[in-house]
Design a protein around this motif. Structure first.
Motif, short mmCIF file in Angstrom:
data_model
loop_
_atom_site.label_atom_id
_atom_site.label_comp_id
_atom_site.label_asym_id
_atom_site.label_seq_id
_atom_site.Cartn_x
_atom_site.Cartn_y
_atom_site.Cartn_z
N UNK A 39 0.86 -1.18 0.00
CA UNK A 39 0.00 0.00 0.00
C UNK A 39 0.89 1.23 0.00
N UNK A 40 0.52 2.25 -0.75
CA UNK A 40 1.24 3.51 -0.69
C UNK A 40 0.89 4.21 0.61
N UNK A 41 1.93 4.64 1.35
CA UNK A 41 1.71 5.39 2.58
C UNK A 41 1.18 6.77 2.23
N UNK A 42 0.41 7.34 3.14
CA UNK A 42 -0.09 8.69 2.90
C UNK A 42 -1.56 8.82 3.23
N UNK A 43 -2.19 9.75 2.56
CA UNK A 43 -3.58 10.12 2.86
C UNK A 43 -4.57 8.96 2.81
N UNK A 44 -4.37 8.02 1.89
CA UNK A 44 -5.33 6.92 1.72
C UNK A 44 -4.95 5.65 2.46
N UNK A 45 -3.86 5.67 3.20
CA UNK A 45 -3.38 4.41 3.79
C UNK A 45 -4.40 3.76 4.72
N UNK A 46 -5.07 4.54 5.57
CA UNK A 46 -6.05 3.93 6.48
C UNK A 46 -7.21 3.31 5.72
N UNK A 47 -7.70 3.99 4.70
CA UNK A 47 -8.78 3.44 3.88
C UNK A 47 -8.33 2.15 3.20
N UNK A 48 -7.10 2.13 2.69
CA UNK A 48 -6.59 0.93 2.02
C UNK A 48 -6.39 -0.22 3.01
N UNK A 49 -5.92 0.09 4.22
CA UNK A 49 -5.76 -0.94 5.25
C UNK A 49 -7.12 -1.49 5.65
N UNK A 50 -8.11 -0.61 5.80
CA UNK A 50 -9.46 -1.07 6.16
C UNK A 50 -10.04 -1.96 5.07
N UNK A 51 -9.72 -1.71 3.81
CA UNK A 51 -10.18 -2.57 2.72
C UNK A 51 -9.58 -3.98 2.87
N UNK A 52 -8.31 -4.06 3.27
CA UNK A 52 -7.68 -5.36 3.51
C UNK A 52 -8.36 -6.05 4.70
N UNK A 53 -8.64 -5.29 5.74
CA UNK A 53 -9.32 -5.84 6.92
C UNK A 53 -10.69 -6.39 6.53
N UNK A 54 -11.42 -5.65 5.70
CA UNK A 54 -12.73 -6.13 5.25
C UNK A 54 -12.62 -7.42 4.44
N UNK A 55 -11.57 -7.52 3.65
CA UNK A 55 -11.39 -8.71 2.81
C UNK A 55 -10.95 -9.93 3.62
N UNK A 56 -9.98 -9.76 4.51
CA UNK A 56 -9.39 -10.91 5.22
C UNK A 56 -10.06 -11.21 6.56
N UNK A 57 -10.77 -10.24 7.13
CA UNK A 57 -11.48 -10.40 8.39
C UNK A 57 -10.59 -10.96 9.51
N UNK A 58 -9.47 -10.30 9.80
CA UNK A 58 -8.59 -10.80 10.86
C UNK A 58 -9.17 -10.50 12.24
N UNK A 59 -8.72 -11.27 13.24
CA UNK A 59 -9.11 -10.95 14.61
C UNK A 59 -8.09 -10.02 15.25
N UNK A 60 -6.89 -9.91 14.62
CA UNK A 60 -5.91 -8.94 15.11
C UNK A 60 -4.99 -8.52 13.99
N UNK A 61 -4.40 -7.35 14.19
CA UNK A 61 -3.44 -6.79 13.25
C UNK A 61 -2.12 -6.65 13.99
N UNK A 62 -1.09 -7.19 13.39
CA UNK A 62 0.26 -7.11 13.95
C UNK A 62 1.00 -6.00 13.20
N UNK A 63 1.50 -5.02 13.94
CA UNK A 63 2.25 -3.91 13.35
C UNK A 63 3.69 -4.01 13.82
N UNK A 64 4.61 -4.00 12.87
CA UNK A 64 6.03 -4.05 13.22
C UNK A 64 6.48 -2.76 13.85
N UNK A 65 7.15 -2.87 14.99
CA UNK A 65 7.68 -1.71 15.71
C UNK A 65 9.20 -1.68 15.54
#
Length: 168
Positions: A39-65
């Motif tokens: 996904x391109x980072x920036x203004x649309x990133x949250x919308x694009x991430x939410x689209x992935x969430x809607x498609x895969x229906x995860x119970x959790x999201x792991x974010x690398x720190x």
């Protein structure tokens, strides 16, 4: 420490970069982590991430720190913590935990693996972020299997202070 059973369910992992976000997911049994997209980072990133969430229906999201080698937070980790908190706010209507998991050296590991597989230069750049997300997810799955506890730390929604009392 009491051991828990490995939690079944799809997980999505994110490698949040300044320019691109690598996305990976795993099967319901947590056996196979696989690249999903970049996904391109920036203004649309949250919308694009939410689209992935809607498609895969995860119970959790792991974010690398991106913790420093000494284990502390540098400027990059501070930015990731803020972006993860923004994601929690965007996910407010869903029951999905967001967890921060140490990602030290995952990009380096992913780069090395891709180079060894024959990908070089610009071709490698298009998948490096996905490969890093796969490495983050693999690390989280392995950690949970070996310890019996969920990996990393759950991100809480930021506390919003109410503005002054308008009646005052």
């Amino acid at each position: 420490m009491s051991e828990q059973q490995f939690r079944r369910g799809v997980r999505v992992a994110l490698d949040l970069g300044d320019a691109r976000i690598g996305v990976a997911a795993c099967d319901r049994d947590g056996l196979l982590a696989f690249p999903v997209l970049t996904i391109n980072a920036g203004d649309r990133e949250l919308a694009d991430i939410l689209a992935v969430v809607d498609e895969y229906e995860p119970f959790e999201i792991i974010v690398g720190l991106p913790t420093s080698l000494s284990g502390g937070d540098g400027p990059a980790a501070t930015r990731i913590r803020q972006r993860a908190a923004d994601l929690v706010v965007a996910l407010a209507e869903r029951t999905i935990d967001v967890r921060l998991v140490d990602e030290r050296l995952t990009t380096t590991q992913a780069t090395r693996q891709l180079r060894e597989s024959g990908r070089k230069g610009r071709k490698q750049r298009s998948v490096i972020d996905q490969a890093a997300a796969v490495a983050i997810l693999d690390h989280a799955l392995t950690s949970e299997r070996s310890t019996g506890t969920p990996p990393g730390d759950v991100v809480s929604a930021p506390v919003v202070e109410p503005e002054g009392d308008p009646a005052a």
